[in-house]
Design a protein around this motif. Sequence first.
Motif, PDB file in Angstrom:
ATOM      1  N   ARG A 153      13.705   7.933  -7.461  1.00  0.00           N
ATOM      2  CA  ARG A 153      14.725   7.236  -8.261  1.00  0.00           C
ATOM      3  C   ARG A 153      14.789   5.796  -7.757  1.00  0.00           C
ATOM      4  O   ARG A 153      15.710   5.386  -7.064  1.00  0.00           O
ATOM      5  CB  ARG A 153      16.063   7.973  -8.157  1.00  0.00           C
ATOM      6  N   TYR A 154      13.745   5.026  -8.130  1.00  0.00           N
ATOM      7  CA  TYR A 154      13.506   3.745  -7.486  1.00  0.00           C
ATOM      8  C   TYR A 154      14.527   2.667  -7.871  1.00  0.00           C
ATOM      9  O   TYR A 154      14.906   1.856  -7.032  1.00  0.00           O
ATOM     10  CB  TYR A 154      12.090   3.272  -7.802  1.00  0.00           C
ATOM     11  N   GLN A 177      14.067  -2.291   0.158  1.00  0.00           N
ATOM     12  CA  GLN A 177      13.811  -2.936  -1.129  1.00  0.00           C
ATOM     13  C   GLN A 177      12.312  -3.000  -1.418  1.00  0.00           C
ATOM     14  O   GLN A 177      11.880  -2.810  -2.568  1.00  0.00           O
ATOM     15  CB  GLN A 177      14.405  -4.342  -1.123  1.00  0.00           C
ATOM     16  N   ALA A 178      11.513  -3.264  -0.384  1.00  0.00           N
ATOM     17  CA  ALA A 178      10.058  -3.327  -0.579  1.00  0.00           C
ATOM     18  C   ALA A 178       9.519  -1.988  -1.068  1.00  0.00           C
ATOM     19  O   ALA A 178       8.701  -1.931  -2.012  1.00  0.00           O
ATOM     20  CB  ALA A 178       9.372  -3.727   0.728  1.00  0.00           C
ATOM     21  N   HIS A 179       9.976  -0.900  -0.468  1.00  0.00           N
ATOM     22  CA  HIS A 179       9.530   0.424  -0.914  1.00  0.00           C
ATOM     23  C   HIS A 179       9.975   0.698  -2.352  1.00  0.00           C
ATOM     24  O   HIS A 179       9.219   1.269  -3.146  1.00  0.00           O
ATOM     25  CB  HIS A 179      10.085   1.501   0.024  1.00  0.00           C
ATOM     26  N   PRO A 187       4.478  -4.952  -6.961  1.00  0.00           N
ATOM     27  CA  PRO A 187       4.010  -5.266  -5.609  1.00  0.00           C
ATOM     28  C   PRO A 187       4.340  -6.688  -5.168  1.00  0.00           C
ATOM     29  O   PRO A 187       4.530  -6.936  -3.978  1.00  0.00           O
ATOM     30  CB  PRO A 187       2.502  -5.027  -5.690  1.00  0.00           C
ATOM     31  N   ARG A 188       4.416  -7.610  -6.111  1.00  0.00           N
ATOM     32  CA  ARG A 188       4.734  -8.993  -5.738  1.00  0.00           C
ATOM     33  C   ARG A 188       6.148  -9.078  -5.142  1.00  0.00           C
ATOM     34  O   ARG A 188       6.380  -9.716  -4.116  1.00  0.00           O
ATOM     35  CB  ARG A 188       4.609  -9.917  -6.949  1.00  0.00           C
ATOM     36  N   ALA A 189       7.094  -8.404  -5.812  1.00  0.00           N
ATOM     37  CA  ALA A 189       8.464  -8.376  -5.281  1.00  0.00           C
ATOM     38  C   ALA A 189       8.515  -7.643  -3.942  1.00  0.00           C
ATOM     39  O   ALA A 189       9.298  -8.005  -3.051  1.00  0.00           O
ATOM     40  CB  ALA A 189       9.400  -7.707  -6.286  1.00  0.00           C
ATOM     41  N   ALA A 190       7.666  -6.608  -3.792  1.00  0.00           N
ATOM     42  CA  ALA A 190       7.609  -5.892  -2.520  1.00  0.00           C
ATOM     43  C   ALA A 190       7.175  -6.823  -1.389  1.00  0.00           C
ATOM     44  O   ALA A 190       7.755  -6.807  -0.299  1.00  0.00           O
ATOM     45  CB  ALA A 190       6.659  -4.699  -2.634  1.00  0.00           C
ATOM     46  N   GLU A 201       8.478  -7.248  10.229  1.00  0.00           N
ATOM     47  CA  GLU A 201       7.316  -7.662   9.432  1.00  0.00           C
ATOM     48  C   GLU A 201       5.991  -7.330  10.106  1.00  0.00           C
ATOM     49  O   GLU A 201       5.007  -7.019   9.432  1.00  0.00           O
ATOM     50  CB  GLU A 201       7.396  -9.161   9.144  1.00  0.00           C
ATOM     51  N   GLN A 202       5.950  -7.363  11.437  1.00  0.00           N
ATOM     52  CA  GLN A 202       4.699  -7.102  12.140  1.00  0.00           C
ATOM     53  C   GLN A 202       4.518  -5.635  12.535  1.00  0.00           C
ATOM     54  O   GLN A 202       3.513  -5.284  13.146  1.00  0.00           O
ATOM     55  CB  GLN A 202       4.627  -7.983  13.395  1.00  0.00           C
ATOM     56  N   HIS A 203       5.476  -4.790  12.180  1.00  0.00           N
ATOM     57  CA  HIS A 203       5.352  -3.367  12.502  1.00  0.00           C
ATOM     58  C   HIS A 203       4.153  -2.766  11.763  1.00  0.00           C
ATOM     59  O   HIS A 203       3.844  -3.151  10.623  1.00  0.00           O
ATOM     60  CB  HIS A 203       6.635  -2.640  12.101  1.00  0.00           C
ATOM     61  N   VAL A 204       3.482  -1.833  12.402  1.00  0.00           N
ATOM     62  CA  VAL A 204       2.288  -1.215  11.817  1.00  0.00           C
ATOM     63  C   VAL A 204       2.575  -0.648  10.423  1.00  0.00           C
ATOM     64  O   VAL A 204       1.794  -0.865   9.484  1.00  0.00           O
ATOM     65  CB  VAL A 204       1.767  -0.089  12.747  1.00  0.00           C
ATOM     66  N   ASN A 205       3.677   0.054  10.269  1.00  0.00           N
ATOM     67  CA  ASN A 205       3.975   0.657   8.967  1.00  0.00           C
ATOM     68  C   ASN A 205       4.260  -0.383   7.898  1.00  0.00           C
ATOM     69  O   ASN A 205       3.958  -0.174   6.716  1.00  0.00           O
ATOM     70  CB  ASN A 205       5.167   1.609   9.095  1.00  0.00           C
ATOM     71  N   VAL A 206       4.844  -1.510   8.294  1.00  0.00           N
ATOM     72  CA  VAL A 206       5.109  -2.583   7.329  1.00  0.00           C
ATOM     73  C   VAL A 206       3.798  -3.258   6.943  1.00  0.00           C
ATOM     74  O   VAL A 206       3.593  -3.628   5.775  1.00  0.00           O
ATOM     75  CB  VAL A 206       6.119  -3.590   7.904  1.00  0.00           C
ATOM     76  N   GLN A 207       2.904  -3.419   7.909  1.00  0.00           N
ATOM     77  CA  GLN A 207       1.589  -3.974   7.588  1.00  0.00           C
ATOM     78  C   GLN A 207       0.820  -3.054   6.631  1.00  0.00           C
ATOM     79  O   GLN A 207       0.127  -3.515   5.722  1.00  0.00           O
ATOM     80  CB  GLN A 207       0.785  -4.188   8.873  1.00  0.00           C
ATOM     81  N   ARG A 208       0.982  -1.757   6.828  1.00  0.00           N
ATOM     82  CA  ARG A 208       0.340  -0.800   5.924  1.00  0.00           C
ATOM     83  C   ARG A 208       0.924  -0.920   4.509  1.00  0.00           C
ATOM     84  O   ARG A 208       0.201  -0.847   3.520  1.00  0.00           O
ATOM     85  CB  ARG A 208       0.514   0.621   6.477  1.00  0.00           C
TER      86      ARG A 208
END
Length: 480
Positions: A153-154, A177-179, A187-190, A201-208
């Motif tokens: 339910r995005y 919000q990115a998810h 994807p641009r808004a993400a 921002e530099q977290h591995v999961n955020v980079q993924r």
Amino acid sequence: MSCLDIPLISVRVIRGASFLVGVLLLTSCADSLESRVVSLTSVVTDEADEKVQQRISEYQERVVRTPTDAEAVGELGVVYELHGFAEDALLAYELAAELEPDEFRWPYYHSILLAAKFDLERALEKIVDAIERNPEYAPAWFQKGKLLLDSSRYEEALKCFEYAARISDDPYAQLGQAHAHMGLNDPRAALESIERSGPLEQHVNVQRLRAAALIRMGKRNEGSRLLDGLSAAAPIRWTDPIAEEKSKHAVDHIVVQLSRAVRLIRTRSYGPALLLLSELRDEYPTNKHVLHLLSSVYELRGEYYQALKILDEAMSYHPDFYVLRTAAAINLSAQGDRAGAMTQLDKAIEIDPKLHWAYSQKAQLLMEEKRWLQASHLLDQAIGLKKDDVDLYTYLGICLGFMDRWPEATNLFRVAISIDSTHVPAYINLARAETILNNEEAALAALDSAKLYGASDAMLASIEQQRAQIKRMRIQTVNQ
């Protein structure tokens, strides 16, 4: 017979005359709130460590002495939750909320525990109740947003995280919000939200997540380069002081050690996890969580025989803990014992008929035996229990395809894609189905999407080979 003639209800531990009097005063003809509260104190905890039993007993006695004290009832729920008695914890939170309707913590803890048990619908109901009591507590909005994301339910999730960003500077509001933007195929808004996530921002999961957004925007090479070398990491959590208060009620040793073991497993540190869990097993030889995690480590190391040996022992102590049954089914299947795996899955379903993943596991075993009709019936049941599981629709589509029901299969693959627009297996199977139905343009569109969302070269080469074979068979049929 009057209420006073009814025999005294049984309580596991009775210490002192005041405890006995407390129970007696609560005995009534009706299923009153107070009698339901007292029933919580008769929960059998023999499977727990002695220190855990002692801690729970202390909280139970407090409830009997003050059965209308919501704090005592709610904290008994916390102790139950922290030490493996989840169903009793859920009841305690419900009763505490009835005793104290304006208190935020009880529906909040209730929601968090329901979410951990994958009961998303009820978890959402409880988090809404909690937010009504404390609408300015940002972590509750994070919890609601995460539940909405998990329920696909995005748009609603996005609104939750946007509101959270207005009342909190926790960077998780931007990550949420990115998810949500990714779920809405923006994807641009993400990427814009990721850029506002500050220290995350530099977290591995955020980079993924950034890589996935880039690939979806058509920047496949850039996204692929970003993915190279990324290690596994535990999911990112937000700061939640009220939820963290629960830890002060734990018997520290086993709870802390089990949490450490889970972190090691998530980072694939199987050696250290095995050592830690083996030591815990020596100290808590019958604890179901210790045994389950220990078997999981052996399973992840490919040592299925050893994993199954531990699961057999655990099931002898805890025959109704369905997690052990589904884990045993996985290990039995890996050893080629499909019949044994089926038996364990049947027992798991008997314990809890709502285990959609047990139906799914059983269906996959039937699919391996090409028993498409029986598998499709199980998948129908699973979808009835879990309508937003993308894999269930994909598996059912595969079954119908092998039953030569390709238009229905195609529709199921499209349903799967509507739930998760990045689901590569659905696109691959859709490409095959559309090829069989001679819809070449639609098949190519499905392949383009599979490429966009990260289908491997080997997977793409395999489906192209299958498509070529399908076309040759069609030509041969026409010529005949």
